[in-house]
Design a protein around this motif. Structure first.
Motif, PDB file in Angstrom:
ATOM      1  N   SER A  18       0.837  -1.198   0.000  1.00  0.00           N
ATOM      2  CA  SER A  18       0.000   0.000   0.000  1.00  0.00           C
ATOM      3  C   SER A  18       0.876   1.254   0.000  1.00  0.00           C
ATOM      4  CB  SER A  18      -0.876   0.000   1.256  1.00  0.00           C
ATOM      5  OG  SER A  18      -1.471   1.264   1.468  1.00  0.00           O
ATOM      6  N   TRP A  19       0.384   2.325  -0.599  1.00  0.00           N
ATOM      7  CA  TRP A  19       1.107   3.595  -0.589  1.00  0.00           C
ATOM      8  C   TRP A  19       1.271   4.129   0.824  1.00  0.00           C
ATOM      9  CZ3 TRP A  19      -1.400   6.626  -5.209  1.00  0.00           C
ATOM     10  CH2 TRP A  19      -0.939   6.081  -6.423  1.00  0.00           C
ATOM     11  N   GLU A  20       0.388   3.717   1.734  1.00  0.00           N
ATOM     12  CA  GLU A  20       0.449   4.196   3.110  1.00  0.00           C
ATOM     13  C   GLU A  20       1.465   3.432   3.960  1.00  0.00           C
ATOM     14  OE1 GLU A  20      -2.705   3.584   1.627  1.00  0.00           O
ATOM     15  OE2 GLU A  20      -2.763   5.709   1.118  1.00  0.00           O
ATOM     16  N   SER A  22       4.821   2.202   5.439  1.00  0.00           N
ATOM     17  CA  SER A  22       6.180   2.750   5.577  1.00  0.00           C
ATOM     18  C   SER A  22       7.194   1.605   5.682  1.00  0.00           C
ATOM     19  CB  SER A  22       6.276   3.615   6.833  1.00  0.00           C
ATOM     20  OG  SER A  22       6.121   2.810   7.988  1.00  0.00           O
ATOM     21  N   LYS A  43      10.502   4.116  -4.656  1.00  0.00           N
ATOM     22  CA  LYS A  43       9.668   5.289  -4.923  1.00  0.00           C
ATOM     23  C   LYS A  43       9.914   5.810  -6.333  1.00  0.00           C
ATOM     24  CE  LYS A  43       9.333   6.641  -0.141  1.00  0.00           C
ATOM     25  NZ  LYS A  43       9.399   7.692   0.839  1.00  0.00           N
ATOM     26  N   ASP A  44       8.883   6.426  -6.881  1.00  0.00           N
ATOM     27  CA  ASP A  44       8.987   7.064  -8.185  1.00  0.00           C
ATOM     28  C   ASP A  44       9.940   8.252  -8.062  1.00  0.00           C
ATOM     29  OD1 ASP A  44       7.951   9.364 -10.070  1.00  0.00           O
ATOM     30  OD2 ASP A  44       7.292   7.468 -10.978  1.00  0.00           O
ATOM     31  N   THR A  46      10.201  10.885  -9.892  1.00  0.00           N
ATOM     32  CA  THR A  46       9.587  12.170 -10.196  1.00  0.00           C
ATOM     33  C   THR A  46       8.650  12.638  -9.088  1.00  0.00           C
ATOM     34  OG1 THR A  46       9.688  11.630 -12.543  1.00  0.00           O
ATOM     35  CG2 THR A  46       8.251  13.448 -11.919  1.00  0.00           C
ATOM     36  N   THR A  47       7.764  11.743  -8.659  1.00  0.00           N
ATOM     37  CA  THR A  47       6.732  12.133  -7.689  1.00  0.00           C
ATOM     38  C   THR A  47       7.111  11.818  -6.238  1.00  0.00           C
ATOM     39  OG1 THR A  47       5.618   9.994  -7.806  1.00  0.00           O
ATOM     40  CG2 THR A  47       4.928  11.695  -9.401  1.00  0.00           C
ATOM     41  N   ASN A  48       8.098  10.957  -6.058  1.00  0.00           N
ATOM     42  CA  ASN A  48       8.527  10.479  -4.748  1.00  0.00           C
ATOM     43  C   ASN A  48       7.441   9.664  -4.044  1.00  0.00           C
ATOM     44  OD1 ASN A  48      10.705  10.174  -2.988  1.00  0.00           O
ATOM     45  ND2 ASN A  48       9.867  11.709  -1.594  1.00  0.00           N
ATOM     46  N   ARG A  49       6.455   9.192  -4.804  1.00  0.00           N
ATOM     47  CA  ARG A  49       5.415   8.324  -4.245  1.00  0.00           C
ATOM     48  C   ARG A  49       5.876   6.882  -4.303  1.00  0.00           C
ATOM     49  NH1 ARG A  49      -0.620   9.856  -5.710  1.00  0.00           N
ATOM     50  NH2 ARG A  49      -0.835   8.368  -4.021  1.00  0.00           N
ATOM     51  N   PRO A  50       5.475   6.078  -3.327  1.00  0.00           N
ATOM     52  CA  PRO A  50       5.829   4.657  -3.351  1.00  0.00           C
ATOM     53  C   PRO A  50       5.301   3.984  -4.619  1.00  0.00           C
ATOM     54  CG  PRO A  50       4.891   5.263  -1.233  1.00  0.00           C
ATOM     55  CD  PRO A  50       4.682   6.432  -2.155  1.00  0.00           C
ATOM     56  N   ARG A  51       6.071   3.037  -5.132  1.00  0.00           N
ATOM     57  CA  ARG A  51       5.710   2.331  -6.362  1.00  0.00           C
ATOM     58  C   ARG A  51       4.945   1.040  -6.090  1.00  0.00           C
ATOM     59  NH1 ARG A  51      10.871   1.877  -9.943  1.00  0.00           N
ATOM     60  NH2 ARG A  51       9.336   1.044 -11.398  1.00  0.00           N
TER      61      ARG A  51
END
Length: 102
Positions: A18-20, A22, A43-44, A46-51
């Motif tokens: 999940s993106w949530e 850690s 993490k991406d 560009t966006t620094n969001r988890p992949r």
């Protein structure tokens, strides 16, 4: 003398994160199986969001079989563990929705 390959014997790929979730949560959860040396959620750039996938490295490689045998739900999502895969296998895992069995 320990080689890089020797230190990766306890390393597994975790997909479906999940993106949530850690890295600390992964360490806490998989720490129930044994000492976790490292967790890494990719993490991406560009966006620094988890992949949605990452890796867990156990101090004792013998716990990996138990981890792979069990089903895991973390932060409400079922995640799948498999032996560390090459970059192309990870690409195919997500592109073709392949499982870790082959």
């Amino acid at each position: 003398m320990e080689t890089e390959m020797d230190t990766d014997k306890g390393k597994i790929f975790i997909g479906g994160i999940s993106w949530e979730t850690s890295e600390e949560k992964l360490k806490e959860y998989f720490g129930l199986y044994g000492d976790v040396l490292q967790t890494n959620i990719l993490k991406d750039k560009t966006t620094n969001r988890p992949r949605g996938f990452g890796f867990v490295l156990f101090a004792d490689p013998s716990v990996v079989d138990a981890v792979l045998r069990d089903q895991h739900t973390i932060d409400g999502r079922m995640v799948r563990g498999c032996l560390e895969l090459s970059d192309i296998s990870i690409f195919l895992f997500f592109s073709l929705r392949a499982d870790c069995s082959g």
